[in-house]
Design a protein around this motif. Structure first.
Motif, PDB file in Angstrom:
ATOM      1  N   ALA A  38       0.936  -1.212   0.064  1.00 31.78           N
ATOM      2  CA  ALA A  38      -0.256   0.068   0.001  1.00 31.78           C
ATOM      3  C   ALA A  38       0.840   1.322   0.096  1.00 31.78           C
ATOM      4  O   ALA A  38       1.956   1.302   0.643  1.00 31.78           O
ATOM      5  CB  ALA A  38      -1.075  -0.071   1.140  1.00 31.78           C
ATOM      6  N   THR A  39       0.494   2.232  -0.662  1.00 31.89           N
ATOM      7  CA  THR A  39       1.250   3.426  -0.588  1.00 31.89           C
ATOM      8  C   THR A  39       0.160   4.705  -0.336  1.00 31.89           C
ATOM      9  O   THR A  39      -0.984   4.724  -0.340  1.00 31.89           O
ATOM     10  CB  THR A  39       1.532   3.869  -2.048  1.00 31.89           C
ATOM     11  OG1 THR A  39       0.670   4.096  -2.996  1.00 31.89           O
ATOM     12  CG2 THR A  39       2.639   2.962  -2.691  1.00 31.89           C
ATOM     13  N   GLN A  40       0.780   5.601   0.474  1.00 30.48           N
ATOM     14  CA  GLN A  40       0.355   6.714   0.861  1.00 30.48           C
ATOM     15  C   GLN A  40       1.087   7.968   0.751  1.00 30.48           C
ATOM     16  O   GLN A  40       2.128   7.997   1.156  1.00 30.48           O
ATOM     17  CB  GLN A  40      -0.176   6.651   2.505  1.00 30.48           C
ATOM     18  CG  GLN A  40      -0.695   7.673   2.990  1.00 30.48           C
ATOM     19  CD  GLN A  40      -2.313   8.064   2.423  1.00 30.48           C
ATOM     20  OE1 GLN A  40      -3.213   7.030   2.147  1.00 30.48           O
ATOM     21  NE2 GLN A  40      -2.653   9.224   2.100  1.00 30.48           N
ATOM     22  N   THR A  41       0.470   9.115   0.028  1.00 30.29           N
ATOM     23  CA  THR A  41       1.332  10.390   0.121  1.00 30.29           C
ATOM     24  C   THR A  41       0.813  10.976   1.370  1.00 30.29           C
ATOM     25  O   THR A  41      -0.519  11.312   1.557  1.00 30.29           O
ATOM     26  CB  THR A  41       0.897  11.092  -1.294  1.00 30.29           C
ATOM     27  OG1 THR A  41       1.405  10.200  -2.196  1.00 30.29           O
ATOM     28  CG2 THR A  41       1.669  12.222  -1.179  1.00 30.29           C
ATOM     29  N   VAL A  42       1.758  11.558   2.121  1.00 30.83           N
ATOM     30  CA  VAL A  42       1.671  12.246   3.276  1.00 30.83           C
ATOM     31  C   VAL A  42       1.757  13.632   3.283  1.00 30.83           C
ATOM     32  O   VAL A  42       2.767  14.192   2.492  1.00 30.83           O
ATOM     33  CB  VAL A  42       2.619  11.682   4.695  1.00 30.83           C
ATOM     34  CG1 VAL A  42       2.465  12.295   5.825  1.00 30.83           C
ATOM     35  CG2 VAL A  42       2.418  10.269   4.809  1.00 30.83           C
ATOM     36  N   PHE A  82       1.565  10.373  10.756  1.00 31.12           N
ATOM     37  CA  PHE A  82       1.381   9.169  10.152  1.00 31.12           C
ATOM     38  C   PHE A  82       2.291   8.077  10.447  1.00 31.12           C
ATOM     39  O   PHE A  82       2.176   6.828  10.598  1.00 31.12           O
ATOM     40  CB  PHE A  82       1.873   9.544   8.517  1.00 31.12           C
ATOM     41  CG  PHE A  82       1.638   8.333   7.627  1.00 31.12           C
ATOM     42  CD1 PHE A  82       0.354   8.024   7.344  1.00 31.12           C
ATOM     43  CD2 PHE A  82       2.503   7.556   7.198  1.00 31.12           C
ATOM     44  CE1 PHE A  82      -0.057   7.181   6.461  1.00 31.12           C
ATOM     45  CE2 PHE A  82       2.264   6.546   6.114  1.00 31.12           C
ATOM     46  CZ  PHE A  82       1.068   6.154   5.980  1.00 31.12           C
ATOM     47  N   ARG A 127       5.531   3.435   1.384  1.00 29.65           N
ATOM     48  CA  ARG A 127       4.932   2.526   1.004  1.00 29.65           C
ATOM     49  C   ARG A 127       5.211   1.375   2.211  1.00 29.65           C
ATOM     50  O   ARG A 127       5.913   1.412   2.848  1.00 29.65           O
ATOM     51  CB  ARG A 127       5.904   1.851  -0.032  1.00 29.65           C
ATOM     52  CG  ARG A 127       5.294   0.369  -0.499  1.00 29.65           C
ATOM     53  CD  ARG A 127       5.968  -0.148  -1.789  1.00 29.65           C
ATOM     54  NE  ARG A 127       5.896   0.837  -2.982  1.00 29.65           N
ATOM     55  CZ  ARG A 127       5.020   0.799  -3.855  1.00 29.65           C
ATOM     56  NH1 ARG A 127       4.186  -0.035  -3.756  1.00 29.65           N
ATOM     57  NH2 ARG A 127       4.969   1.784  -4.763  1.00 29.65           N
ATOM     58  N   GLU A 170       6.009  10.143  -0.499  1.00 29.76           N
ATOM     59  CA  GLU A 170       5.124   8.677  -0.593  1.00 29.76           C
ATOM     60  C   GLU A 170       5.774   7.832   0.359  1.00 29.76           C
ATOM     61  O   GLU A 170       6.895   7.281   0.070  1.00 29.76           O
ATOM     62  CB  GLU A 170       4.933   8.249  -2.180  1.00 29.76           C
ATOM     63  CG  GLU A 170       4.306   7.022  -2.261  1.00 29.76           C
ATOM     64  CD  GLU A 170       4.166   6.700  -3.665  1.00 29.76           C
ATOM     65  OE1 GLU A 170       3.247   7.256  -4.363  1.00 29.76           O
ATOM     66  OE2 GLU A 170       4.890   5.902  -4.159  1.00 29.76           O
TER      67      GLU A 170
END
Length: 76
Positions: free
Chosen positions: A15-19, A27, A60, A58
């Motif tokens: 899963a990826t997330q841009t903080v 986060f 991961r 980003e």
């Protein structure tokens, strides 16, 4: 989400997330909680956090489970 049709061994979820700027500490706290929670589930084989490189925001996160059904149970 319905259970998997097969129960393949050793599955990985990435899963990826841009903080958002300034939310990194929050986060990181979330990541510690979610990886600790995953570790309590049957079949958990490990988690890895790949933090952003220079110029990126980003993250991961990779979760590994011994079978698809155990990954599915954790996701639920």
């Amino acid at each position: 989400e319905s259970p998997p049709a097969t129960d393949d061994p050793s599955v990985t979820l990435s899963a990826t997330q841009t903080v958002l700027p300034g939310r990194e500490r929050e986060f990181e706290t979330y990541l510690r909680g979610v990886t600790a929670a995953a570790a309590t589930f049957p079949g958990h084989l490990g988690s890895q956090i790949l933090r952003p490189g220079r110029g990126s925001r980003e993250y991961r996160v990779v979760f590994r489970f011994d079978r698809e059904s155990n990954l599915h149970a954790w996701k639920q």
